[in-house]
Design an enzyme around this catalytic site. Structure first.
Site, PDB file in Angstrom:
ATOM      1  N   GLY A  17      28.907  65.303   8.770  1.00 53.39           N
ATOM      2  CA  GLY A  17      27.797  64.424   8.847  1.00 53.39           C
ATOM      3  C   GLY A  17      28.026  62.918   8.942  1.00 53.39           C
TER       4      GLY A  17
ATOM      5  CG  ASP B 216      20.532  66.823  -2.236  1.00 54.46           C
ATOM      6  OD1 ASP B 216      19.818  66.692  -3.147  1.00 54.46           O
ATOM      7  OD2 ASP B 216      20.914  67.972  -1.480  1.00 54.46           O
TER       8      ASP B 216
ATOM      9  CG  PHE C 147      17.054  69.695   4.732  1.00 56.34           C
ATOM     10  CD1 PHE C 147      18.111  69.797   3.670  1.00 56.34           C
ATOM     11  CD2 PHE C 147      17.412  69.524   5.994  1.00 56.34           C
ATOM     12  CE1 PHE C 147      19.366  70.139   4.135  1.00 56.34           C
ATOM     13  CE2 PHE C 147      18.768  70.229   6.414  1.00 56.34           C
ATOM     14  CZ  PHE C 147      19.566  70.387   5.268  1.00 56.34           C
TER      15      PHE C 147
ATOM     16  NE  ARG D 120      26.812  68.447  12.693  1.00 55.63           N
ATOM     17  CZ  ARG D 120      26.862  68.294  11.126  1.00 55.63           C
ATOM     18  NH1 ARG D 120      26.783  67.256  10.784  1.00 55.63           N
ATOM     19  NH2 ARG D 120      27.663  69.485  10.622  1.00 55.63           N
TER      20      ARG D 120
HETATM   21  P1  IMP Z   1      25.635  67.162  -2.557  1.00 62.22           P
HETATM   22  O1  IMP Z   1      27.004  67.386  -2.959  1.00 62.22           O
HETATM   23  O2  IMP Z   1      24.637  67.877  -3.258  1.00 62.22           O
HETATM   24  O3  IMP Z   1      25.161  65.513  -3.111  1.00 62.22           O
HETATM   25  O4  IMP Z   1      25.437  67.240  -1.089  1.00 62.22           O
HETATM   26  C1  IMP Z   1      26.124  66.205  -0.199  1.00 62.22           C
HETATM   27  C2  IMP Z   1      26.060  67.042   1.143  1.00 62.22           C
HETATM   28  O5  IMP Z   1      25.197  67.963   1.503  1.00 62.22           O
HETATM   29  C3  IMP Z   1      25.952  66.147   2.263  1.00 62.22           C
HETATM   30  O6  IMP Z   1      27.174  65.350   2.511  1.00 62.22           O
HETATM   31  C4  IMP Z   1      25.341  66.587   3.347  1.00 62.22           C
HETATM   32  O7  IMP Z   1      26.556  67.479   4.324  1.00 62.22           O
HETATM   33  C5  IMP Z   1      24.470  67.839   2.802  1.00 62.22           C
HETATM   34  N1  IMP Z   1      23.230  67.518   2.546  1.00 62.22           N
HETATM   35  C6  IMP Z   1      22.426  67.196   1.326  1.00 62.22           C
HETATM   36  N2  IMP Z   1      21.326  67.093   1.714  1.00 62.22           N
HETATM   37  C7  IMP Z   1      21.080  66.840   3.136  1.00 62.22           C
HETATM   38  C8  IMP Z   1      20.069  66.938   4.056  1.00 62.22           C
HETATM   39  O8  IMP Z   1      18.740  66.488   3.463  1.00 62.22           O
HETATM   40  N3  IMP Z   1      20.263  67.161   5.292  1.00 62.22           N
HETATM   41  C9  IMP Z   1      21.404  67.476   5.670  1.00 62.22           C
HETATM   42  N4  IMP Z   1      22.565  67.761   4.856  1.00 62.22           N
HETATM   43  C10 IMP Z   1      22.275  67.499   3.409  1.00 62.22           C
END
Ligand code: IMP
Length: 187
Positions: free
Chosen positions: A56, A115, A164, A177
């Site tokens: 990402g 997130d 999201f 992307r």
């Molecule tokens: P976390 O570990 O829950 O903080 O998530 C981090 C990873 O989840 C990010 O690096 C993204 O790859 C993916 N992610 C979290 N939220 C989104 C979103 O709203 N759109 C797309 N990918 C997301």
């Protein structure tokens, strides 16, 4: 076959879910310029290594790097992703590790979005094991409401709603992307 993605659409449909425009490419570029100026000041005279988290963060990293005036290097690592889901599985593991030796280096972890914070917590711990001279984090988007883990984030471009998002490197099941703007799920 009808293309799903067109340039600057009013809405984007991926897997039957509709996303509306949220952050424009111009707003993103302007914010990155400000953050880069902060990094230039904070790391003046140093040569940091930007560590991008695949997949990402690659677009954000490319723009951030080009907005910096100080000299810097780059490397990437890759974590397990959400797959086709929109919520975190609650588990993180590394799929590709760093190539660079970051011991004694000034490291800036570059993430697309925080997130739940699980990935960032994992990454910060992992990076500290390599004994960098300093560790900072640059994050494009922060869903502050969703983050339960106390984290120190040094450079956050945007705090966003807990929904999201796709575009500018962020995907939904690998789609979206390439969108130059960021779109958010219609709630
Ligand atoms: P976390 O570990 O829950 O903080 O998530 C981090 C990873 O989840 C990010 O690096 C993204 O790859 C993916 N992610 C979290 N939220 C989104 C979103 O709203 N759109 C797309 N990918 C997301």
């Amino acid at each position: 076959m009808q293309p799903t993605l067109v340039s600057k659409p009013d809405s984007v449909v991926i897997n039957n879910e509709r996303f509306r425009p949220y952050l424009t490419r111009d707003a993103i570029a302007a914010r990155i310029k400000d953050v880069a100026a902060e990094i230039d000041r904070d790391l003046d005279g140093k040569v940091p290594i930007l560590v991008g988290v695949l997949n990402g963060a690659f677009i954000f990293l490319a723009d951030l790097m080009r907005a910096l005036s100080i000299e810097c290097e780059v490397d990437f690592l890759k974590l397990s992703s959400y797959g086709a889901a929109k919520i975190s599985s609650g588990r993180v593991h590394e799929l590709k590790s760093l190539d660079a030796d970051i011991e004694g280096r000034h490291v800036i972890l570059v993430e697309d979005i925080v997130d739940t914070g699980l990935s960032m917590e994992f990454l910060q711990k992992k990076m500290q094991e390599f004994k960098p001279a300093s560790l900072r984090t640059a994050v494009l988007l922060h869903k502050k409401e969703a983050t339960r883990i106390p984290l120190e984030l040094d450079y956050v471009c945007f705090e966003i709603d807990n929904l999201f998002v796709v575009g500018y490197g962020l995907d939904f099941a690998q789609v979206g992307r390439q969108l130059a703007d960021i779109y958010i799920l219609e709630g």
